[in-house]
Enzyme design. Structure first.
Site, PDB file in Angstrom:
ATOM      1  N   HIS A  93      81.837  43.351  48.599  1.00 34.03           N
ATOM      2  CA  HIS A  93      82.599  42.517  47.670  1.00 34.03           C
ATOM      3  C   HIS A  93      82.129  41.064  47.637  1.00 34.03           C
ATOM      4  CE1 HIS A  93      85.325  40.715  50.776  1.00 34.03           C
ATOM      5  NE2 HIS A  93      85.235  41.888  51.376  1.00 34.03           N
ATOM      6  N   ASP A  95      84.153  38.458  46.387  1.00 34.53           N
ATOM      7  CA  ASP A  95      85.221  37.464  46.561  1.00 34.53           C
ATOM      8  C   ASP A  95      85.430  37.154  48.042  1.00 34.53           C
ATOM      9  OD1 ASP A  95      86.238  40.151  46.754  1.00 34.53           O
ATOM     10  OD2 ASP A  95      88.275  39.357  46.730  1.00 34.53           O
ATOM     11  N   ASP A 126      82.308  38.327  55.812  1.00 35.37           N
ATOM     12  CA  ASP A 126      83.184  39.089  54.919  1.00 35.37           C
ATOM     13  C   ASP A 126      83.041  38.579  53.499  1.00 35.37           C
ATOM     14  OD1 ASP A 126      85.169  40.679  53.909  1.00 35.37           O
ATOM     15  OD2 ASP A 126      86.823  39.546  54.756  1.00 35.37           O
ATOM     16  N   GLU A 160      88.389  42.276  46.024  1.00 35.08           N
ATOM     17  CA  GLU A 160      88.700  43.145  47.171  1.00 35.08           C
ATOM     18  C   GLU A 160      89.795  42.556  48.040  1.00 35.08           C
ATOM     19  OE1 GLU A 160      88.782  45.001  50.999  1.00 35.08           O
ATOM     20  OE2 GLU A 160      88.256  42.908  50.674  1.00 35.08           O
ATOM     21  N   GLU A 161      89.836  41.234  48.102  1.00 30.70           N
ATOM     22  CA  GLU A 161      90.773  40.588  49.032  1.00 30.70           C
ATOM     23  C   GLU A 161      92.212  40.576  48.527  1.00 30.70           C
ATOM     24  OE1 GLU A 161      90.087  39.924  51.955  1.00 30.70           O
ATOM     25  OE2 GLU A 161      87.949  39.510  52.139  1.00 30.70           O
ATOM     26  N   ASP A 187      82.351  46.963  55.424  1.00 33.71           N
ATOM     27  CA  ASP A 187      83.319  45.858  55.384  1.00 33.71           C
ATOM     28  C   ASP A 187      84.229  45.838  56.611  1.00 33.71           C
ATOM     29  OD1 ASP A 187      84.520  43.639  54.352  1.00 33.71           O
ATOM     30  OD2 ASP A 187      85.757  44.703  52.889  1.00 33.71           O
ATOM     31  N   HIS A 382      87.920  35.877  57.806  1.00 31.59           N
ATOM     32  CA  HIS A 382      89.191  35.199  57.517  1.00 31.59           C
ATOM     33  C   HIS A 382      89.490  34.060  58.499  1.00 31.59           C
ATOM     34  CE1 HIS A 382      90.994  38.612  54.857  1.00 31.59           C
ATOM     35  NE2 HIS A 382      89.687  38.673  54.884  1.00 31.59           N
TER      36      HIS A 382
END
Ligand SMILES: [Zn+2]
Length: 406
Positions: A93, A95, A126, A160-161, A187, A382
């Site tokens: 992903h 984003d 990520d 995705e997030e 992921d 994150h």
């Protein structure tokens, strides 16, 4: 044999891969659900990259007025293989999540830098590292003139997030994928690259809105402090959920359901006002054997009890819900191909199990399609100072290339 040639080739891309991941990080693509610009700039940069590399691709835009350009772009790259009736997909992903508290970052989260063999910056782990690894894995096959066993597909998705409605779910509805296809979603993973994820927990995001009565803080007796009601309610809910759902399943990491109080909206701006409203959230990751309806029931009944007791209204809303689909079978081809690649390229024994999720894989599993989640990561996603080890970037590209070739 093949592994050695592939390894040398991928090793020769090292500098280019590092540069590409740094470019990835430098383009802010925070999900618009979290107030960011979205993926358009990143997709445009990737499009020019793909053109330079000579890959065929298509772009699928989902509409989103919150995002830059009003769109959420998704890119699909395809290369033909010996078996043209099916495709081995690698889904990553574009984003990223917001940087969070900037003071916790050593440097600007969107100005990548290298230290201790790692690339630092938001999105490096990520999911930029995996995106870059899959891209250069395919490049290695093309440059070596190796025809993949089946068609190879790279998918770079948006959203995705925040639920994937404008990302992988949007693409699934475009009928790009076939039932016989295999899906790798790089992921999640562990630092030695041994963990193959075939199952994810159910996800439930809850919002609690407490309504009381705002007054001057010197006369709280005239109002109803929503913040106090919320604090008491939330801490009891936290305790209760853990007490009612203590089950463990050791094939998951972590083995128990998790119930975390996360976001809280700011209430009053000044110290001398009793807040009349309080809005807080829980992120629950629940083992598949526990029903989400039962979790919801606990939250709603407790809210009703606290509401009666205090006179404040407590509203419970479901912000996101995803009931865990059936796991990918342990003996499915996606698992065996990946396991073979891990053993051949890494010399570690694959461990097969589940995680808290949720990745794009859950949306494939919902369809009954076989998806595996794997990558080599240290788990900085994150967090402030998110980073990706350059060695892992190279090593993962080799595993992907091996899977494509073997
Ligand atoms: Zn991710």
């Amino acid at each position: 044999m093949e592994a050695k040639r592939l390894k040398e080739k991928i090793e020769s891309y090292r500098d280019e891969m590092v540069k590409t991941l740094m470019e990835f990080v430098s383009i802010n693509s925070v999900n618009p659900a979290f107030g960011g610009p979205g993926e358009l700039k990143k997709a445009e940069w990737l499009e020019s990259k793909l053109k330079d590399m000579g890959f065929e691709f298509e772009r699928y835009d989902a509409e989103d007025e919150r995002a830059e350009g009003g769109v959420r772009p998704n890119l699909v790259v395809k290369a033909p293989g010996k078996d043209s009736s099916r495709t081995l997909w690698f889904v990553s992903h574009m984003d990223v999540v917001p940087e969070g508290d900037r003071t916790l970052w050593k440097k600007d989260p969107f100005e990548p830098y290298i230290e201790n063999g790692r690339i630092y910056g938001r999105g490096s782990e990520d999911n930029g590292g995996s995106l870059v690894a899959s891209l250069f894995a395919l490049k290695a096959l093309v440059d070596l003139g190796i025809e993949p066993q089946m068609n190879t597909g790279l998918v770079f998705v948006a959203d995705e997030e925040a639920g994937s409605e404008r990302g992988i779910r949007f693409l699934i509805n475009k009928n790009i994928f076939k039932e016989k296809d295999l899906f790798v979603v790089p992921d999640a993973g562990v630092p030695d690259g041994s963990f193959v994820e075939i199952a994810e927990k159910s996800i439930l995001w809850l919002r609690f809105t407490v309504s009381g009565k705002q007054v001057h803080a010197s006369t709280p007796n005239l109002g109803l402090n929503a913040s106090r009601v919320a604090m008491n309610f939330l801490s009891e809910l936290d305790r209760l959920l853990h007490e009612v759902f203590p089950m463990k399943d050791e094939s998951f990491s972590p083995p128990e359901s998790t119930f975390e109080p996360t976001k809280r909206l700011s209430n009053v701006d000044n110290v001398n006002t009793v807040p009349g409203s309080d809005i807080s959230f829980f992120d629950c990751r629940v083992l598949p054997q526990v029903k989400l309806d039962d979790v919801l029931e606990v939250a709603r009944s407790l809210a009703a009890i606290h509401s009666r007791k205090t006179g404040a209204e407590i509203k419970v809303d479901v912000v996101q819900r995803h009931d865990a689909p059936e796991p990918t079978p342990k003996d499915s081809e996606a698992v065996t191909r990946l396991s073979k690649a891990i053993e051949s390229c890494r010399g570690v024994k694959p461990v097969i199990g589940g995680i808290g999720g949720g990745t794009c894989a859950a949306h494939f599993r919902e369809k009954g399609w076989h998806a595996v989640v794997w990558s080599t990561i240290e788990g900085t996603a994150h967090q402030p100072n998110e980073n990706k080890r350059i060695e892992d970037l190279i090593a993962d590209a080799l595993v992907f290339a091996f899977m494509m070739a073997e």
